[in-house]
Write an enzyme that holds these catalytic residues in place. Structure first.
Site, short mmCIF file in Angstrom:
data_model
loop_
_atom_site.label_atom_id
_atom_site.label_comp_id
_atom_site.label_asym_id
_atom_site.label_seq_id
_atom_site.Cartn_x
_atom_site.Cartn_y
_atom_site.Cartn_z
N LYS A 100 0.82 -1.23 0.00
CA LYS A 100 0.00 0.00 0.00
C LYS A 100 0.84 1.26 0.00
CE LYS A 100 0.43 -1.97 4.08
NZ LYS A 100 0.06 -3.11 4.86
N LYS A 200 -4.21 3.66 2.77
CA LYS A 200 -5.34 2.88 2.26
C LYS A 200 -6.51 3.78 1.86
CE LYS A 200 -3.96 -1.30 4.74
NZ LYS A 200 -4.03 -2.01 6.02
N1 HSE Z 1 -0.39 -3.84 9.29
C1 HSE Z 1 -1.53 -3.90 8.45
C2 HSE Z 1 -2.77 -3.98 9.30
C3 HSE Z 1 -1.41 -5.09 7.54
O1 HSE Z 1 -2.63 -4.20 10.51
O2 HSE Z 1 -3.87 -3.80 8.81
C4 HSE Z 1 -2.42 -5.15 6.44
O3 HSE Z 1 -2.28 -4.07 5.56
#
Ligand code: HSE
Length: 408
Positions: A100, A200
């Protein structure tokens, strides 16, 4: 035979071979051909893995292998993943990524490179782990206009907030468990400080609008300051604290932010717990749609990688409209200070009447929250602009402010 390669054989990369092995027959039937992991790039060797003999240490082995047509990038980070991805697409290979940070920071160049080379740059696993919300937005909702996105986009922080709510613990001890379970980023600051969710929501907004905004344009607030007292207050209020990534989209521009929010029980995201993520999309024709599933972890994310591979290999992808992102114009993202919110405020002060009187002068109408800890007064404000709320809080006329959390 469809030959693919994997860049990075860590948690998710290792899951890809496992998913392909487990679902081999089903995948072959869907694709109409067998999927073969021909090469795996990693700095390490994996002598005990059944795929150990396919590990290479030089990207040129994959770049110059004309039999490899699809490459899965699960390396993380911008470089060298960015340079490798451009070079591979320039060689006519399609890419699937779970990265991402790379999509959020370099999505313009990468989608443009894919377009120029007539290949695919797919990134379903980069947001929401195993949840197929990107394909849902790009295909099922293709004929509608997306106006609102609210997401629980980070599994680590949702897991931590759930444990804090259930067990009354602080966040540090639960973060260690999230790391052990393989949810957290290599540097968990990306999770707890909201950067992962920020990337995101940038990606989801680009899918919805075609505009990729800059990271600096998205207000991002850490959840590390949340205490058990905040979680308890949200419960008494009738909801929960959730780290939300949100977009409000109009023809003129959009509001974009990541921050902890009080969310009422009537809001469906309040029930999303543990490592689960959910993305609520609103569009004028379809109304509310919610995508829900495991947002992090080896197998859900690897599963999403394999689904993208299968979509390209089967020819299904060729029917999807290509992502053609543009840089968001100057001023597209509304300054965060102009957004209107209600706020939960906890003040250290024995005198309820003094606090509420001063709070009404500063914020306009406020409502007391019952059951505050001894020596504290808690209240919820009406909606006011963020910039005015900041002035009211800085004024400090009602006592020492211990906590301020926006209300969804
Ligand atoms: N570290 C991220 C989370 C992993 O905890 O959502 C998935 O993108």
């Amino acid at each position: 035979m469809i030959n693919i390669a994997i860049l990075g054989y860590g948690v998710v990369g290792g899951g890809i071979t496992e998913v392909i092995d487990r679902n081999r027959e089903k995948l072959s039937a869907f694709v109409g051909d067998d999927i073969n992991v021909k090469k795996i790039l990693d700095l390490r060797d994996f002598p005990d893995s059944p795929y150990g003999d396919r590990v290479v240490h030089d990207i040129n082995e994959i770049l110059n292998d004309d039999e490899i047509t699809i490459v899965c990038e699960t390396m993380g980070g911008v470089n060298p993943a960015f340079d490798f991805s451009l070079a591979l697409m320039n060689k006519g290979k399609s890419m699937v990524t779970a990265n991402k940070e790379l999509v959020a920071k370099k999505g313009l160049e990468l989608t443009e490179c894919a377009r120029e080379n007539g290949v695919f740059y797919f990134f379903e696993p980069s947001v929401g782990g195993g949840i197929p919300e990107i394909r849902g937005m790009r295909t099922s909702l293709a004929g509608d206009t997306i106006t609102e996105i609210d997401g629980i986009l980070n599994g680590t922080t949702n897991y931590i907030l759930t444990r804090m709510k259930r067990e009354g613990v602080d966040f540090t001890s639960t973060l260690k468990d999230a790391q052990r379970l393989g949810y957290a980023e290599a540097n968990p600051s990306a999770d707890v400080d909201g950067l992962d969710a920020q990337r995101k929501i940038m990606i989801l907004t680009a899918v919805a609008t075609g505009y990729l905004v800059k990271e600096n344009d998205v207000y991002c607030e850490t959840m590390t300051k949340l205490t058990p007292a905040d979680i308890d207050a949200a419960k008494r209020w009738g909801g929960a604290v959730k780290l939300l990534g949100s977009a409000r989209i109009t023809d003129e521009g959009c509001a974009l932010y990541v921050a902890p929010f009080f969310v009422p029980e009537s809001f469906p995201l309040s029930f999303v717990e543990d490592v689960y993520n959910a993305i609520r999309i609103v569009s004028p024709v379809t109304g509310d749609v919610m995508f829900y599933g495991r947002g992090a972890g080896r197998m859900p994310t690897a599963g999403a990688v394999v689904e993208d591979v299968a979509s390209i290999a089967s020819g299904l992808a060729a029917k999807e409209k290509r992502c053609e992102w543009k840089a968001a114009p100057e001023g597209y993202v509304k300054p965060f200070e102009e957004n209107l919110f209600s706020y939960y405020v906890r003040v250290k002060n024995d005198s309820e009447s003094e606090v509420l009187e001063a709070a009404e002068l500063a914020f306009g109408k406020v409502e007391k929250l019952c059951g505050a800890p001894a020596g504290y007064v808690e209240f919820i404000t009406d909606k006011i602009a963020e910039k005015d709320a900041r002035i009211a809080i800085a004024g400090g006329a009602f006592g020492t402010v211990e906590s301020v959390i926006r209300v969804h």
